[in-house]
Design a protein around this motif. Sequence first.
Motif: not given
Length: 386
Positions: A121-149
């Motif tokens: 999981l931590f290979d994807y750390d943005d601070l070490i350039g891990g975003d380059k490994y995010v190459t595949e699609e992710v499942p359907l992802f939906v968000t519902v906030p219940t706080t305002s923070g």
Amino acid sequence: MLNIHQKYTYNFPTKIRFGVGVIQELCPYLKEEDCRHPMLVTDATVHQLPFFKKIIEQLEQSHLKVTVYDKMHKNPVKSDVLGGKEMYREEGCDAIIGIGGGVAMDVARAIALSINHHRDLFDYDDLIGGDKYVTEEVPLFVTVPTTSGTGSEVGRSAIISDDETKQKKILFSPKLLAKIVFADPSLTLDLPPFITAATGMDALTHNIEAYLSKGFNPMCDGIALQGMKLIATSIVTATNAPDLFSRSKMMIGSLMGAVAFQKGLGMVHSLAHPLSSLLDMHHGLANAICLPFGLEFNQSGFEEKYNIMAYTMNLGPNQGKNLVDSMHVFNQQLNLPSNLSSQGVTEDHIDKLSKLAVQDFCLPCNPKVVSEEDFRDIYKKALDYD
């Protein structure tokens, strides 16, 4: 002008359905997306609330199979994410719905990343350039906030700590944006005053630090100023005498803060993050206590920006010099503590906290250079402030 009796659709940076009652649209949306078995990711407290149980009931009445994952720490760690990944696979889920505050959103987003990405999981750390490994699609992802923070519902990153070292990692990719956000202010009406206040001060800190952060992004600056105005003029009412109008302004201001801080944050978050990871302090509370001291440190040389912020927050013209005091006043009005010692922080913690703060990923965007010794001085000052 915001109308609390109207529902709105806008896209920034992803599709947002905003308004009282939009939560009723979640089930039809999932059906339209051919989802049959969503995994709802939330914390254990939200899991027990009536509105959450009603969401489950509505989904099941529409013949959707529902799995709930709520195993997460107050400050989420890697094992929380891996547990959710395992449940998603074992149960045969086909979508992830993050429902709750920043913790639930971070865990949900990190689980979404992990489903089709199989490195550590931590290979994807943005601070070490891990975003380059995010190459595949992710499942359907939906968000519902219940706080305002945190505003994590519109974010593209998840902050997850190492179980052992407690060091925070940031997992980032545009692929991690929710496909749609259902932002319903009515879901926040029953939040207790402390959670409303602490998460609200987190949102205010996001807007303030985004505006002050170095770099050039005038769009983020404008968004941050409007977010500050919305929060500063509603947070006391939303906490002490909540109504739908104040809750709506808080939810929009929180969303705006999360958009604005793509420009960066700063030393207040660098002060707050170690308090959460090392001492398990609520992130919003840590920001609330540290915000006046961070603003005080950064003030010299940025008087014009401080005057603009003060005017935006209805303190009047040329009142930047009073901005620090106004943050202390906010904490008092919200019944939040003013110092770190009230939360069990002692002088024995300061060296470790300072070492973590100076390594924090938010620090490079601070408008001024901050040394480890500076952090020690600030923690000491915040320790027994009265």
